[in-house]
Design a protein around this motif. Structure first.
Motif, PDB file in Angstrom:
ATOM      1  N   SER A   1      37.232  35.180  46.776  1.00  0.00           N
ATOM      2  CA  SER A   1      36.995  36.464  47.049  1.00  0.00           C
ATOM      3  C   SER A   1      37.283  37.395  45.809  1.00  0.00           C
ATOM      4  N   GLN A   2      38.292  37.104  45.125  1.00  0.00           N
ATOM      5  CA  GLN A   2      38.721  38.116  43.958  1.00  0.00           C
ATOM      6  C   GLN A   2      37.768  38.353  42.787  1.00  0.00           C
ATOM      7  N   ILE A   3      37.165  36.861  42.439  1.00  0.00           N
ATOM      8  CA  ILE A   3      36.293  37.065  41.508  1.00  0.00           C
ATOM      9  C   ILE A   3      35.114  37.796  41.896  1.00  0.00           C
ATOM     10  N   ARG A   4      34.716  37.421  43.083  1.00  0.00           N
ATOM     11  CA  ARG A   4      33.474  38.077  43.510  1.00  0.00           C
ATOM     12  C   ARG A   4      33.596  39.731  43.614  1.00  0.00           C
ATOM     13  N   GLU A   5      34.734  39.873  44.163  1.00  0.00           N
ATOM     14  CA  GLU A   5      34.658  41.578  44.431  1.00  0.00           C
ATOM     15  C   GLU A   5      35.049  42.144  42.936  1.00  0.00           C
ATOM     16  N   THR A   6      35.836  41.648  42.288  1.00  0.00           N
ATOM     17  CA  THR A   6      36.126  42.387  41.209  1.00  0.00           C
ATOM     18  C   THR A   6      34.906  42.608  40.121  1.00  0.00           C
ATOM     19  N   THR A   7      34.187  41.293  40.241  1.00  0.00           N
ATOM     20  CA  THR A   7      32.806  41.524  39.512  1.00  0.00           C
ATOM     21  C   THR A   7      31.845  42.637  39.856  1.00  0.00           C
ATOM     22  N   ALA A   8      31.805  42.624  41.303  1.00  0.00           N
ATOM     23  CA  ALA A   8      31.147  43.515  41.799  1.00  0.00           C
ATOM     24  C   ALA A   8      31.795  44.853  41.449  1.00  0.00           C
ATOM     25  N   GLU A   9      32.792  45.321  41.464  1.00  0.00           N
ATOM     26  CA  GLU A   9      33.229  46.491  40.811  1.00  0.00           C
ATOM     27  C   GLU A   9      32.876  46.915  39.516  1.00  0.00           C
TER      28      GLU A   9
END
Length: 453
Positions: free
Chosen positions: A189-197
Motif C-alpha cells: 500500500s505504501q509503495i503504491r500510494e507514495t509512487t502515485a503522489e
C-alpha cells in the motif's frame, strides 16, 4: 470517524484479495498474503495551484496535436543519455533497480553532483554525513545539489516547495511513507500510494523524478508489479560485484528504445563511462592461445566485440560436464549436438566449459559461430588467428545463417584492426572496398577447414 478499511495483499506480486488465503492465485507463492490498512484521509498529498478558471481538456483530432520534439534535460553522462534516449524528459518518472551494493546510489549521486540543474537528492537510507563522504570521493564541490534525509512524503513536498528544484532523486521508494496510509514503509500500500503522489507531483509541476527501487532475490523490482506500469522508464543496473564493470539497461522506456546499453567501470572515485567497450571485453595477450575466438554482437545500436573462451577436455568422471558463463546452456548443448551430428566432431565424451569474458551475458545468436570456433580450437588445441572474428548464427542442419545489420558489425571489426571476418554467404553485404577481408562460409565444415586446415 470513518471506519478503518483493510484489505489483503500478496507481498510478492501485489495482488489484492478480499479475505486471507494460504496461496496467491497469481504468483502461486504460499503464505505471502498479509492484511493492510487502506483507509485514506480526505486529503491530497500534493496540491497544485487552484485552477477554478481552467477548462477541462477537450479531445483533439490527431492532426491537430502539436508534434514538436520534446526538449530533454542533458544528464552530462553519455551512457545514461544513450539509455534514456537522449536525456531526461521533464515531468517523467524513472525507476532504477539493481542488486544491493551494485552502485545505484553512487550513479545517481554522481549525476546529481554534475548536473547543471538544481537537484534535490532525498535519501531515506543514509545520513547527510554518509552522503557527504561519498560525494567528496566523486566530486569535491557542487553548488546545485541539495541533500535531504527524510522518509515522509509530506515533509519532502514542503522542502520541494521551499527549494524549488529542477530534478528530484529519491533513494529509495521502499523507505518512503505517507500519513494517508496506515501501514509500514515498504508495504504494498505504501509503495503504491507514495509512487502515485510522486507521479501527481511530476506531471503537475513538469519536474522529473528518479526513484531507486530494491529488487527481490529473483531479480525483479520489489513491491507490486503495478509500480513498473506506473512509471515512465524502468532501468536495470547489472553486474557482478566481483567485476569492475557495470551495465545499465532499459527494461521499459516510453520516450525511447529499450534495446540500448550503457557500460560503466567502477573505480574508487565513482563510476567511469566506458565509451569503447570492445577494448575492455577483449583480453590483450602477446601469445596466441587455443580456445578463444572474437564475436561481433549488437546491444541496441551499439556494436561490441566480445571474447568467447572455451575449454574442451576429456571427461574425468562418468558424465561429461557442460558449463557456461554469460551464454545460454541449452544453446551450447544444441551447438555441440550439431557439431557431433553434422560435422563429425566427437565431443560426447568430453567436458565443455564456455565463458564470455567481462562478466556480461549475451543472447545474440550471431555469436554462435564464434562459440563453434572456440570449441573446435580448444578441441584441436590450435589457436584461432589473432586477426579473425566471427558473425553468424548456426542452424540445426549445420548451416551458417545470416545475421542482421552485418555491415555495422563489419565496420566495427575493421575499426578495431581485425584482418578477416567470417559471415554467412547468404548475407547481403552493401559495403564496398572495405579494408577487412570478408570470408563467406555456408557450413561449419567450411569454417573448420579454413581455420584448422
Amino acid at each position: 470517524m470513518s471506519k478503518v478499511k483493510t484489505s489483503f495483499f500478496c507481498q510478492n506480486c501485489g495482488t489484492q484479495y478480499s479475505k486471507w488465503q494460504g496461496q496467491c492465485n497469481a504468483c502461486k507463492e504460499w503464505n505471502t498474503i498479509a492484511e493492510e490498512i487502506i483507509q485514506k484521509q480526505e486529503k491530497v498529498a500534493w496540491k497544485s495551484e487552484p485552477t477554478s478558471t481552467s477548462k477541462a481538456p477537450r479531445p483533439l483530432k490527431i492532426n491537430e496535436i502539436d508534434s514538436a520534439q520534446e526538449i530533454r534535460m542533458d544528464t552530462t553522462d553519455g551512457e545514461l543519455n544513450r539509455v534514456l534516449g537522449g536525456g531526461i524528459v521533464p515531468g517523467s518518472l524513472t525507476l532504477l533497480g539493481g542488486e544491493p551494493g551494485i552502485g545505484k546510489s553512487t550513479l545517481l549521486l554522481q549525476i546529481s553532483l554534475k548536473l547543471p540543474y538544481k537537484t534535490l537528492y532525498v535519501s531515506g537510507e543514509e545520513s547527510q554525513k554518509q552522503i557527504k563522504m561519498r560525494a567528496e570521493r566523486i566530486t569535491p564541490n557542487s553548488d546545485n545539489c541539495y541533500i535531504l534525509t527524510e522518509t515522509k512524503t509530506q515533509n519532502i513536498f514542503k522542502q520541494i516547495e521551499a527549494i524549488e528544484p529542477e530534478i528530484v532523486i529519491i533513494d529509495s521508494i521502499q523507505t518512503l511513507h505517507t500519513d494517508y496510509i496506515e501501514s509500514t514503509a515498504g508495504s504494498i500500500s505504501q509503495i503504491r500510494e507514495t509512487t502515485a503522489e510522486l507521479i501527481k507531483f511530476a506531471k503537475e509541476t513538469n519536474i522529473p523524478v528518479i526513484l531507486i527501487g530494491h529488487i527481490t532475490k529473483d531479480g525483479n523490482i520489489a513491491g507490486p508489479k503495478i509500480l513498473e506500469h506506473m512509471v515512465d522508464t524502468v532501468l536495470q543496473f547489472e553486474g557482478d560485484r566481483n567485476h569492475i564493470y557495470r551495465i545499465l539497461r532499459s527494461l521499459k522506456n516510453r520516450f525511447g528504445s529499450t534495446s540500448e546499453l550503457g557500460i560503466y567501470e567502477m573505480l574508487g572515485s565513482g563510476l567511469r563511462e566506458v565509451s569503447n567497450p570492445s577494448e575492455i571485453l577483449i583480453s590483450h595477450k602477446d601469445e596466441e592461445l587455443s580456445g578463444t575466438a572474437i564475436a561481433t554482437t549488437l546491444e541496441g545500436m551499439r556494436p561490441l566485440m566480445i571474447e568467447i573462451q572455451s575449454l574442451v577436455s576429456t571427461a574425468v568422471y562418468g558424465t561429461p560436464q557442460r558449463s557456461t558463463t554469460g551464454y545460454n546452456a541449452k544453446r551450447l548443448n544444441m551447438i555441440l549436438a550439431v557439431l557431433e551430428k553434422r560435422a563429425g566432431f566427437r565431443l560426447g565424451a568430453k567436458d565443455v566449459f564456455l565463458n564470455v569474458t567481462g562478466g556480461i551475458s549475451v543472447d545474440d545468436p550471431a555469436i554462435d559461430l564464434a562459440v563453434v570456433a572456440a570449441i573446435l580450437s580448444s578441441n584441436e588445441d590450435i589457436p584461432v588467428g589473432k586477426g579473425f572474428c566471427f558473425a553468424g548464427e548456426v542452424g540445426l542442419s549445420g548451416e551458417i545463417r545470416p545475421v542482421n545489420r552485418v555491415d555495422q558489425r563489419i565496420q566495427e571489426a575493421e575499426k578495431l584492426g581485425f584482418d578477416t571476418i567470417f559471415v554467412s554467404k547468404y548475407n547481403k553485404i552493401a559495403l564496398k572496398n572495405t579494408g577487412i577481408k570478408i570470408e563467406l562460409v555456408a557450413k561449419i565444415e567450411d569454417v573448420a577447414s579454413i581455420l584448422f586446415g
